[in-house]
Motif scaffolding. Sequence first.
Motif, short mmCIF file in Angstrom:
data_model
loop_
_atom_site.label_atom_id
_atom_site.label_comp_id
_atom_site.label_asym_id
_atom_site.label_seq_id
_atom_site.Cartn_x
_atom_site.Cartn_y
_atom_site.Cartn_z
N ALA A 161 9.14 2.15 12.60
CA ALA A 161 10.45 2.05 13.25
C ALA A 161 10.40 2.60 14.66
CB ALA A 161 11.50 2.79 12.42
N GLU A 162 9.58 3.65 14.88
CA GLU A 162 9.49 4.25 16.20
C GLU A 162 8.68 3.41 17.18
OE1 GLU A 162 9.96 9.00 15.13
OE2 GLU A 162 7.99 8.04 14.98
N GLN A 163 8.09 2.34 16.70
CA GLN A 163 7.45 1.37 17.59
C GLN A 163 8.45 0.35 18.13
OE1 GLN A 163 4.07 -0.43 15.59
NE2 GLN A 163 3.42 1.56 14.75
N ARG A 164 9.67 0.42 17.58
CA ARG A 164 10.73 -0.50 18.00
C ARG A 164 11.90 0.32 18.55
NH1 ARG A 164 8.75 -2.92 12.91
NH2 ARG A 164 10.17 -1.55 11.77
N ALA A 201 0.82 -1.21 0.00
CA ALA A 201 0.00 0.00 0.00
C ALA A 201 0.85 1.26 0.00
CB ALA A 201 -0.93 0.00 1.21
N GLY A 202 2.17 1.10 -0.03
CA GLY A 202 3.06 2.25 -0.05
C GLY A 202 3.35 2.85 1.31
N VAL A 203 3.00 2.13 2.40
CA VAL A 203 3.26 2.62 3.75
C VAL A 203 4.66 2.20 4.17
CG1 VAL A 203 2.54 2.54 6.17
CG2 VAL A 203 0.81 2.48 4.33
N ALA A 204 5.42 3.17 4.63
CA ALA A 204 6.81 2.90 5.01
C ALA A 204 6.87 1.99 6.23
CB ALA A 204 7.53 4.21 5.30
N GLN A 205 7.68 0.95 6.14
CA GLN A 205 7.90 0.02 7.26
C GLN A 205 9.21 0.34 7.99
OE1 GLN A 205 5.27 -2.43 7.74
NE2 GLN A 205 4.57 -0.79 6.34
N THR A 206 9.96 1.26 7.42
CA THR A 206 11.21 1.75 8.03
C THR A 206 11.16 3.27 8.01
OG1 THR A 206 12.33 1.67 5.90
CG2 THR A 206 12.52 -0.28 7.31
N GLN A 207 12.17 3.92 8.60
CA GLN A 207 12.18 5.37 8.65
C GLN A 207 13.56 5.88 8.26
OE1 GLN A 207 11.36 7.07 12.51
NE2 GLN A 207 10.52 8.93 11.60
N ASN A 208 13.66 6.41 7.06
CA ASN A 208 14.94 6.92 6.55
C ASN A 208 16.05 5.87 6.62
OD1 ASN A 208 13.76 9.50 6.13
ND2 ASN A 208 14.11 10.00 8.29
N GLY A 209 15.66 4.62 6.38
CA GLY A 209 16.62 3.53 6.39
C GLY A 209 16.77 2.83 7.74
N TYR A 210 16.13 3.34 8.78
CA TYR A 210 16.22 2.71 10.11
C TYR A 210 15.06 1.74 10.29
CZ TYR A 210 19.62 6.36 11.12
OH TYR A 210 20.71 7.19 11.08
N PHE A 211 15.40 0.50 10.59
CA PHE A 211 14.39 -0.51 10.89
C PHE A 211 13.90 -0.38 12.33
CE2 PHE A 211 13.47 -4.72 12.72
CZ PHE A 211 12.37 -5.08 11.96
N ALA A 212 14.81 -0.06 13.23
CA ALA A 212 14.49 0.08 14.65
C ALA A 212 15.54 0.97 15.29
CB ALA A 212 14.45 -1.28 15.33
N TYR A 213 15.14 1.57 16.41
CA TYR A 213 16.10 2.37 17.18
C TYR A 213 16.54 1.57 18.40
CZ TYR A 213 14.35 5.89 14.02
OH TYR A 213 14.02 6.58 12.87
N GLY A 214 17.11 0.43 18.09
CA GLY A 214 17.59 -0.54 19.05
C GLY A 214 18.11 -1.72 18.27
N ARG A 215 18.28 -2.82 18.93
CA ARG A 215 18.80 -4.01 18.26
C ARG A 215 17.63 -4.84 17.72
NH1 ARG A 215 24.06 -7.35 19.97
NH2 ARG A 215 23.60 -9.37 19.05
N GLY A 216 17.14 -4.46 16.56
CA GLY A 216 16.03 -5.15 15.93
C GLY A 216 14.76 -5.05 16.74
N ASN A 217 14.07 -6.16 16.88
CA ASN A 217 12.82 -6.21 17.63
C ASN A 217 13.04 -6.47 19.11
OD1 ASN A 217 10.76 -5.87 15.54
ND2 ASN A 217 11.55 -7.79 14.71
N SER A 218 14.25 -6.27 19.58
CA SER A 218 14.60 -6.63 20.95
C SER A 218 15.07 -5.42 21.73
CB SER A 218 15.71 -7.70 20.94
OG SER A 218 16.22 -7.89 22.24
#
Length: 840
Positions: free
Chosen positions: A573-576, A486-503
Amino acid sequence: MRLRTTLLLFAATGALAAPAVAAKAGERETAADSTEESAEEAAAPQAGDASAAKPPVEIFSTGMAKGRDRLDSATSTSALKGDDIQRFGPRPLSEVLRTMAGLRVASGIGEGNNNYTVRGLPLAAGGSKYMQFQEDGLPVLEFGDIFNVSTDVFLRNDFTVSAIETIRGGSASTFASNSPGGIVNVISRTGTETGFRAQLTAGLDFDSKRLDFDYGAKLGENTRFYVGGFYRSGEGPRDIGITGWQGGQIKANITREFAGGYVRAYLKYLDDRSPTYAPYFVNITGTDDKPVYRNFPGFDLRDDAVLSPNLGPIITLDRNNNPAAYPINTGQSVKSKSLGIEAQFDVAGWTITEKARYAVNGGDFSRTFPNRADTVANFAASIGGAGATARYASGPLTGQLVPTDANGNGLLALYFTSFNRASSLDNFTNDLRATRVWNVGGGKLTTTAGLYYAAQDISSTWLHTSQVIDVAGGGRTAMVDIFNSAGVAQTQNGYFAYGRGNSGQFRRIFDVGYDVLAPYGSINWHVGKLAIGGSLRYDTGKVRGQLFGADLGGGRVGLGSFDIDRNGTISRAEQRVAFLPLDRPAPVDYDYSYLSYSVGVNYRFAEPFSVFARYSRGHRAAADKVLFTPAVSSVTGAVVNPGDKDDTVIQYEGGFKFRKNGVTVNATAFHVEAEDQNVLNGAAASTNRVYEADGVELEGTFTRGVFSLTASATYTQAKITEDRIGGVFTGKEPRHQPDWVLVAVPQLDFGKVALGANIVTITGSYAQDVNQLRMPGFTQVGAFLEVQPAEHLRLTVSAQNLFDTLGIYEVNQATVPANGIGFARAANGRTVQASLALSF
C-alpha cells in the motif's frame, strides 16, 4: 482581502448616512423589502376600469428591478411561505425545493451538495451551475457548482426562513451574475411578527434531536429586531453507527425605519456537521430498457451507508506532503460567519437600494465513493492473485477470514475516500441600485440602474485514500486486508493505497480568486393593460491564482512510495502514495467579459388574466470546473480558447397567468439552448457540449374553505445537439433528465387540526449519456398532522418518504453489469418525527 473590508465599511457608511437625505417613504416589507410600485398602486384598477374593486396582489421581487404583481410581470415565478414550509417538519432545503414548480432536484446526498437545475438545462455534474442561490437577495456563493462544496451546504431550513422565491429564466440573467437559468432566494424573517417560538423535534424511527427557536420584538416605535436558529444532534436518517448530525446556526437582524426608508444590519453564524451519502451497492438485473434494481442482502440502499465506526481514519499525505490522519465522520462540516447591511431610501424621486455582505466560509468535506465490487474470492484474486484470501482489518471480527457469504451478500469493495479542506470560500458582495418611476405617455416608465461587485475565493485542498471494505449495513462496515497465496499482505490495515487507487490524479490545491464587476439597468413601461420592458447586464471578471497537482501534466509526478507508518519498511500500500508536486505550481491568469440581456412583454386582458412572452440571453462564467483541464494553459494560466471563458444560455418563453376566487393557474412554454463545459463524474477528461430543451411548466393553486391544493407539472424534452469533443453524444438525451416532474400538495386546515401531504413524481430517465441503461421513475410522499391542544401549543407529526419508496437519482453504470453489481444513489428511506412547539 482585495479591498473587501474597505468596501464593506464604505457600504455601511453610505447606508447609515442615507436616512439623513431620505425623502418621506415608509418601508414595506414584502419578500425582499423592494417594490417597483407600492402595493396600493399595484392593486389599482386598470385604465378604463375605475369602478372595479381592487384585486388581491402577489408581490414578487427576486430577479427583477423591484417587486410587482405577478400578473403584471413577464416572468415565471413561484414562492413558498415559511410557515407552510415548517408544517412538514425540519428537513433539508433540497427537500423543500423539490416541491416547487419548474425545478429539478436530485437530492439524497445529504444536507447539502445536492444537484439543482431548471428547464432542461444540463445537470452534468454536481451543484447548481445555472441557478444562483441567494440569501436575502445576495448570492451565498458566486458560483453554485464549486467542486465538492455547492451553495446549499451554507443554507439551512429553519424558523428564520420567511419565504423562498424562485424565478426561472427571464430577468434572472440580468439582475444577478452567473444565473442565466434562474434564482432561488431564501428570505429571512425580520421581526415584523413579534413573539417567541420554541420547538423540540425528535425522530420516532431514527436518531435525531433538534431544538428550533426564534424571537422578534420592537425596540421602539421605529426599530425592531429578530433572532432565530436551531441546534441538533443524532445519527441522522441512515444507519451509520456514529453521530452524523451535530451543530446548528443562529441568525439575527435589527431594522431601523426612517421617514424615507430603512436600514437593516444582520449576521449569521453556521457551524454544522452532517453526513455525505454517495452511490452505494445495488443489484441490477434485467435489460437496459427494463432493468430491475434490488437491495443486496444486508445492505439497504435507502437506509444504509458505508459510514461506520469501524472505518478510518483518512490516512494520507497532507497538503505539505506530510503524513496525516483525518476523521472519516467529517461529512459536510460547514462553518460560515457573515455580516451584512441592507438599506432603502428615497432621494429626489429615486429609490436607492444598497445591499452588502461579507462572509467567511469554509469547512471540511469528506465522502466515500465506490470504485468496484465483487465476490470475496474474485475481489481478493483481483488484488492478490490466485489463492488470495481476505481477513477483517477492523471491527469485532478483526483478524478473522472473511467468509464467502459475508453479511448475506458475500461482497467486498474498493472505495475511495476524499477529504476536501475548503480553507477559504470567503466572499464579499455589494449590490447598489437606483430606481425611479416616471409618468410617460399616460403610463408608468420604471427605470433602474445598478452596480454589482463580488469577490470570491476558492481555496481548497483535495486529498484521497483507498480502502477495501465489506458490504454491511447498519453502521457495521469494516475494513478488510487482502493476502496473496504466500500470506503476504497486499494492503495495510485495510488501506489499498494512500491516494486514489493506483493514480496520483485528483490530488489538488486550488488557490484562486474571482473579482466580478457588473453594471446593469432596466426599463419597463406599464400603460393600461400593457407592460413592456427590457434589461441588460455587462459582466467583467478577473481570475488570478495558482494550482498544484499532477493532473496539470508537464512532467508533474503525483504517485510514489512513502513510509506512512515510519516502520522502516515499504508495504504494498505504501508503494501507492499520492503526493502534491509543490515545486511545480501552475498559474491562473485571465479576464472575461460578456453581455446579458432580456426583453419581455405582458398584456393583462382582464383583472384576473394576463399573457406574456420573453426572450433572454444570459451567461455563466467558467469557475473551477475548467481548471485542471486543457481549457486553461498550465504554463500561462490563460484560457486557450476565448469561447471557453463562459457558457451561453438562450431562453424563449411565453405563457399565461390566471388568478380569481381562490384559483390560480400559471403556464409557461419554453425553449432553451445552452452551452456546458464540465467534468462528468470526476473523470479526467472535460466535456464541451451544446444542449437544447423544450417544455411546459404548469403551476396552480385551489382554495375552498378548509381545503387547499398546490400542484405543478413540468414536461421537458432535451437533447445534446452538439458534442464538441469527439461527437459521440450528439443527438443523445442528457442523463438524469425525466420527461415529467409532478408535484401535488393537498392540505386540510380546521384551525385546531390540520393535515396535508406533498407528493412528488419523477418519471424515468437514462443513467448515462450513452442512452442505454434506464433509471426508473418513482413517487415520494411526505405528510404531516398538526394538532393544537392549547392556544400556544402545537404538536406535529411529520414523515418524509412515507411509503419507504426506493427512489434512485443516480446510477454509475451505463449498462446492466454482467455480474449484477452496480452503484446507485437513492433517496433516504422513511423518516418520521414528532415536534412540540410553544409560542407566546
